[in-house]
Design a protein around this motif. Structure first.
Motif, mmCIF file in Angstrom:
data_model
loop_
_atom_site.group_PDB
_atom_site.id
_atom_site.type_symbol
_atom_site.label_atom_id
_atom_site.label_comp_id
_atom_site.label_asym_id
_atom_site.label_seq_id
_atom_site.Cartn_x
_atom_site.Cartn_y
_atom_site.Cartn_z
ATOM 1 N N ILE A 1 0.799 -1.237 0.000
ATOM 2 C CA ILE A 1 0.000 0.000 0.000
ATOM 3 C C ILE A 1 0.828 1.282 0.000
ATOM 4 N N VAL A 2 2.150 1.182 0.016
ATOM 5 C CA VAL A 2 2.985 2.377 0.133
ATOM 6 C C VAL A 2 2.769 3.348 -1.030
ATOM 7 N N ASN A 3 2.517 2.865 -2.228
ATOM 8 C CA ASN A 3 2.297 3.765 -3.366
ATOM 9 C C ASN A 3 1.020 4.570 -3.215
ATOM 10 N N GLU A 4 0.002 3.982 -2.612
ATOM 11 C CA GLU A 4 -1.266 4.687 -2.402
ATOM 12 C C GLU A 4 -1.155 5.717 -1.289
ATOM 13 N N VAL A 5 -0.421 5.365 -0.231
ATOM 14 C CA VAL A 5 -0.303 6.248 0.931
ATOM 15 C C VAL A 5 0.750 7.323 0.706
ATOM 16 N N GLY A 6 1.859 6.972 0.100
ATOM 17 C CA GLY A 6 2.887 7.945 -0.207
ATOM 18 C C GLY A 6 4.078 7.936 0.728
ATOM 19 N N ASP A 7 3.960 7.340 1.905
ATOM 20 C CA ASP A 7 5.050 7.321 2.871
ATOM 21 C C ASP A 7 5.082 5.943 3.528
ATOM 22 N N TYR A 8 6.255 5.320 3.595
ATOM 23 C CA TYR A 8 6.332 3.962 4.118
ATOM 24 C C TYR A 8 5.998 3.904 5.604
ATOM 25 N N GLN A 9 6.417 4.891 6.383
ATOM 26 C CA GLN A 9 6.126 4.871 7.815
ATOM 27 C C GLN A 9 4.622 4.923 8.076
ATOM 28 N N ILE A 10 3.922 5.734 7.318
ATOM 29 C CA ILE A 10 2.470 5.818 7.478
ATOM 30 C C ILE A 10 1.831 4.508 7.019
ATOM 31 N N ALA A 11 2.320 3.962 5.917
ATOM 32 C CA ALA A 11 1.793 2.686 5.419
ATOM 33 C C ALA A 11 2.009 1.579 6.447
ATOM 34 N N LEU A 12 3.180 1.559 7.081
ATOM 35 C CA LEU A 12 3.461 0.552 8.102
ATOM 36 C C LEU A 12 2.546 0.732 9.310
ATOM 37 N N SER A 13 2.308 1.966 9.702
ATOM 38 C CA SER A 13 1.416 2.238 10.823
ATOM 39 C C SER A 13 0.007 1.726 10.539
ATOM 40 N N ILE A 14 -0.500 2.015 9.350
ATOM 41 C CA ILE A 14 -1.833 1.552 8.957
ATOM 42 C C ILE A 14 -1.860 0.018 8.899
ATOM 43 N N ALA A 15 -0.796 -0.570 8.361
ATOM 44 C CA ALA A 15 -0.732 -2.029 8.243
ATOM 45 C C ALA A 15 -0.681 -2.699 9.613
ATOM 46 N N LEU A 16 0.083 -2.145 10.541
ATOM 47 C CA LEU A 16 0.148 -2.705 11.897
ATOM 48 C C LEU A 16 -1.221 -2.667 12.567
ATOM 49 N N LYS A 17 -1.937 -1.568 12.380
ATOM 50 C CA LYS A 17 -3.286 -1.468 12.953
ATOM 51 C C LYS A 17 -4.207 -2.525 12.356
ATOM 52 N N GLU A 18 -4.071 -2.762 11.058
ATOM 53 C CA GLU A 18 -4.896 -3.778 10.392
ATOM 54 C C GLU A 18 -4.550 -5.179 10.889
ATOM 55 N N VAL A 19 -3.277 -5.491 11.024
ATOM 56 C CA VAL A 19 -2.861 -6.808 11.514
ATOM 57 C C VAL A 19 -3.349 -7.008 12.947
ATOM 58 N N TRP A 20 -3.183 -6.001 13.762
ATOM 59 C CA TRP A 20 -3.619 -6.104 15.160
ATOM 60 C C TRP A 20 -5.141 -6.262 15.230
ATOM 61 N N ARG A 21 -5.876 -5.521 14.383
ATOM 62 C CA ARG A 21 -7.330 -5.611 14.357
ATOM 63 C C ARG A 21 -7.766 -7.027 14.001
ATOM 64 N N GLN A 22 -7.136 -7.603 12.988
ATOM 65 C CA GLN A 22 -7.509 -8.948 12.571
ATOM 66 C C GLN A 22 -7.089 -10.002 13.595
#
Length: 129
Positions: A17-38
């Motif tokens: 998702i980094v291309n959609e978000v634009g910044d890897y740190q933000i993409a990682l933050s969103i991804a961590l929240k998704e993994v934790w949610r699941q």
């Protein structure tokens, strides 16, 4: 699910998702929240390739299905900083937007919705002119 597995899955999603978000740190933050949610909601023990793809598609599709930005504020930053009810109000019922305060690097924006006024700080670097 161990922390090691959670981080591996989050990095895999962030790379998608980094291309959609634009910044890897933000993409990682969103991804961590998704993994934790699941992990919490479904009790997942592992994230396979299919799970990574579906999670990344879901995160990206949410961004594309809704408006790409609301009066110049990207939808992904709104989703990141507000509660689910506030996001729904901002994305569906915003009548206007105003800038309340401004610093060198951020702006405090106020969304005028049908449900009241909602304020949030947003970095100037993500705002669309």
């Amino acid at each position: 699910m161990t922390k090691h597995n959670m981080m591996k899955a989050a990095h895999a999603i962030a790379r998608e998702i980094v291309n959609e978000v634009g910044d890897y740190q933000i993409a990682l933050s969103i991804a961590l929240k998704e993994v934790w949610r699941q992990a919490k909601m479904y009790g997942k023990k592992r994230f396979g390739d299919v799970s990574v793809l579906t999670a990344s598609q879901r995160l990206v599709t949410l961004k594309k299905d809704r408006n790409a930005n609301i009066y110049g504020v990207p939808a992904w930053i709104i989703k990141k900083n507000l509660s689910q009810d506030e996001v729904s109000a901002v994305l569906t019922c915003t009548a206007g937007i105003s800038i309340v305060r401004e610093t060198e690097k951020a702006q405090l924006v106020r969304f005028d919705t049908d449900f009241g006024k909602i304020e949030m700080w947003t970095p100037k670097s993500v705002l669309v002119a």
